[in-house]
Design an enzyme around this catalytic site. Structure first.
Site, short mmCIF file in Angstrom:
data_model
loop_
_atom_site.label_atom_id
_atom_site.label_comp_id
_atom_site.label_asym_id
_atom_site.label_seq_id
_atom_site.Cartn_x
_atom_site.Cartn_y
_atom_site.Cartn_z
N VAL A 1 4.05 -28.80 -29.09
CA VAL A 1 5.13 -29.77 -28.92
C VAL A 1 6.21 -29.45 -29.95
O VAL A 1 5.92 -29.42 -31.14
CB VAL A 1 4.62 -31.21 -29.11
N GLU A 2 7.43 -29.21 -29.49
CA GLU A 2 8.53 -28.87 -30.40
C GLU A 2 9.73 -29.76 -30.13
O GLU A 2 10.12 -29.93 -28.97
CB GLU A 2 8.94 -27.40 -30.23
N THR A 3 10.32 -30.31 -31.19
CA THR A 3 11.56 -31.06 -31.05
C THR A 3 12.72 -30.29 -31.66
O THR A 3 12.54 -29.44 -32.54
CB THR A 3 11.46 -32.45 -31.70
N GLU B 1 8.90 -28.19 -34.79
CA GLU B 1 10.30 -28.35 -34.41
C GLU B 1 10.90 -26.97 -34.16
O GLU B 1 10.33 -25.95 -34.57
CB GLU B 1 11.09 -29.07 -35.50
#
Length: 545
Positions: A315-317, A217
């Protein structure tokens, strides 16, 4: 007298309590498995609504603010393990504080070992190497559960999946980015100081997956962009996605990663109502905003796995520091991204397997003979792209808006120092510190059995600068060298690192002294100005004895 003493003691106790309370962060809430230091305004929160998907992993079914605990995670994974004969759970290591690191293996093969996995491409999903990024870890649990259902039945006909849902259980408990030693696990993929990173590479090296997903994240940047708009601005995108960018990752893999996988994932996210962009970091120079597309350093998981080589993604939120705000949406966005990347692998399984196999075989073949047309990129720099803007969330209007930025692209990285790839590196005896780290990376090393006199290229250090402050536990050394041919007798016990192996590019970036993550940089190989380094380049064909 007693009353005076009692009052004095109470006064002291009151003062001590006041001091301790004052020492706590006034704007942060932190307990085991939970933390929050920023609250988004309600009108901004409304722009990131929950999706219509229901999750029943532990963070969504337990009471209270805390995210999934270690005990809840292990219990949940045992349930997943028992629910299907296509899954097997193993403990692959322990953290510094003794917590288990579990992994799940999904396959239609009865024997879920490395040999049986070779029949299909394998997707590797790991998460939460930073403990304060809970949506990443929870998404891995959702994917594990999803793989035991009908979707998994169809997917596993074409691929295998390995999931390591929590790489940093100690940091997850303390809800901190760092490992228990206060260092960053995602900067340890060349050093291998931590048992957590050693454990995952030991497993990875056994199975050598073709596709890697590294789930994280990112923070909203509230303080950094407080001067934008009337009330400040926040980073906007639900998902930031990026493939491996080190130029020593074979071009065929980098091209397939972006053209086949990344574009498909962005399209899938858009269709499901999520905003997305390439992963970036930011810096400020006065009013100027500088955007740096995620870098090419080998020490980072995305590039370290890509160098083995593999199709590798970060993958980063949008979620660090905001507690449970938008948590369902954050997990849903991660799941949508992982799902797209896995489905793309399955839909193009033969192509994925061939491209990766050809790239790996190509590295082995090139490593047998030195050629001026085959180089190692030792140093590189991003390219500035003009006319770029970046979308932010305006706090005052709760609407996205574009801001002009200086944009530095790692997708268009340019080599600034290259050297012909040798057929081997030879280490003088006594370099055990470097050798053991190479072995953790999956590099095969051999030992010279008898004294041998050969022509090599040796490095002489012409300049050395040592950083004043430490980075990840080390004061980094920046050196420049001159390389010259010489004939040298190597005693028995010298270490040979042949380049006709799949992990040759990892070895080269560890050995070439000017590399940002070389073992000279970290001090694992000694270097002083004027000295000849204890690592040498062998450019002849054939094996030494």
């Amino acid at each position: 007298m007693r009353l005076t003493r009692k009052l004095s003691w109470l006064s002291f106790l009151s003062l001590a309590i006041s001091f301790l309370l004052a020492a706590q962060p006034v704007n942060a809430a932190t307990t085991p498995y939970y933390g929050k230091d920023y609250a988004q305004p309600e009108k901004v929160l409304a722009q990131y609504p929950d999706t219509d998907i229901t999750f029943d992993t532990p963070a969504f079914t337990s009471e209270g603010d805390a995210f999934t605990s270690q005990e809840e995670m292990i219990s949940f994974l045992h349930q997943v393990d028992r629910s299907s004969d296509r899954v097997e759970m193993k403990i692959i290591g322990q953290s510094m504080e003794g917590r288990d690191i579990p992994a799940l293996f999904f396959s239609t093969e009865k024997n879920k070992d490395a040999k049986s996995f070779k029949k299909k491409p394998t997707v590797w999903l790991d998460a939460q190497i930073h403990g304060n990024e809970p949506a990443a870890g929870e998404s891995a649990l959702v994917m594990a559960q999803k793989l035991t259902g009908d979707w998994g039945d169809a997917l596993l006909r074409d691929i295998n999946v390995i999931i390591v849902p929590r790489l940093n259980p100690d940091g997850s408990y303390a809800f901190t980015r760092q490992l228990a030693n206060r260092l960053d696990g995602n900067r340890d993929h060349m050093k291998f100081d931590s048992p957590e990173v050693r454990a995952i590479h030991n497993l990875y090296n056994q199975y050598m997956p073709e596709v890697v997903i590294d789930a994280h994240e990112y923070g909203l940047g509230a303080s950094e962009f407080a001067d934008l708009g009337e009330e400040g601005a926040l980073k906007y995108h639900d998902v930031l996605l990026l493939s491996g960018k080190n130029l020593n990752i074979p071009e065929s893999i980098r091209t397939l990663s972006d053209d086949r996988f990344v574009e498909t994932a962005h399209q899938a996210l858009d269709e499901q109502g999520f905003s997305s962009d390439a992963y970036y970091t930011t810096s400020r120079n006065g009013e100027e905003i500088q955007i740096w597309e995620g870098g090419s350093d080998p020490r980072i998981g995305r590039n370290a796995f890509g160098l083995k080589p593999a199709i590798s993604f970060l993958v980063e939120t949008r979620g660090i520091g905001i507690g449970r705000e938008n948590f369902q949406r954050r997990v849903a966005a991660q799941v949508a991204t992982h799902t797209s990347l896995m489905e793309t692998t399955a839909a193009h399984a033969a192509e994925v397997q061939k491209v990766v196999a050809d790239a790996r075989n190509g590295i082995v073949k090139k490593g047998k003979h030195a050629s001026k047309d085959d180089t190692v990129v030792v140093q590189s720099k991003p390219t500035e792209v003009s006319g770029k803007t970046l979308t932010f969330m305006d706090i005052a209007t709760a609407q996205p808006f574009d801001v002009p930025v200086r944009y530095f692209s790692s997708s268009n990285e340019q080599a600034t120092l290259e050297r012909v790839r040798p057929t081997a590196y030879i280490l003088d005896p006594g370099q055990e510190e470097a050798v053991k780290r190479l072995q953790h990376a999956g590099v095969r090393v051999e030992t010279l059995r008898k004294p041998t006199r050969v022509e090599v290229e040796s490095y002489t250090v012409t300049s050395k600068k040592t950083a004043e402050n430490s980075y990840e536990g080390y004061r980094l050394h920046t050196v420049q060298t001159e390389v010259a041919a010489k004939t040298k007798t190597f005693p028995a016990g010298s270490t040979i690192i042949y380049m006709d192996q799949v992990t040759a590019n990892v070895a080269a970036l560890a050995m070439e002294p000017e590399s940002v993550d070389s073992y000279v940089t970290f001090g694992f190989l000694p270097a002083e100005e004027g000295d000849v380094l204890p690592v040498h380049r062998y450019l002849q064909s054939g094996k030494l004895k």
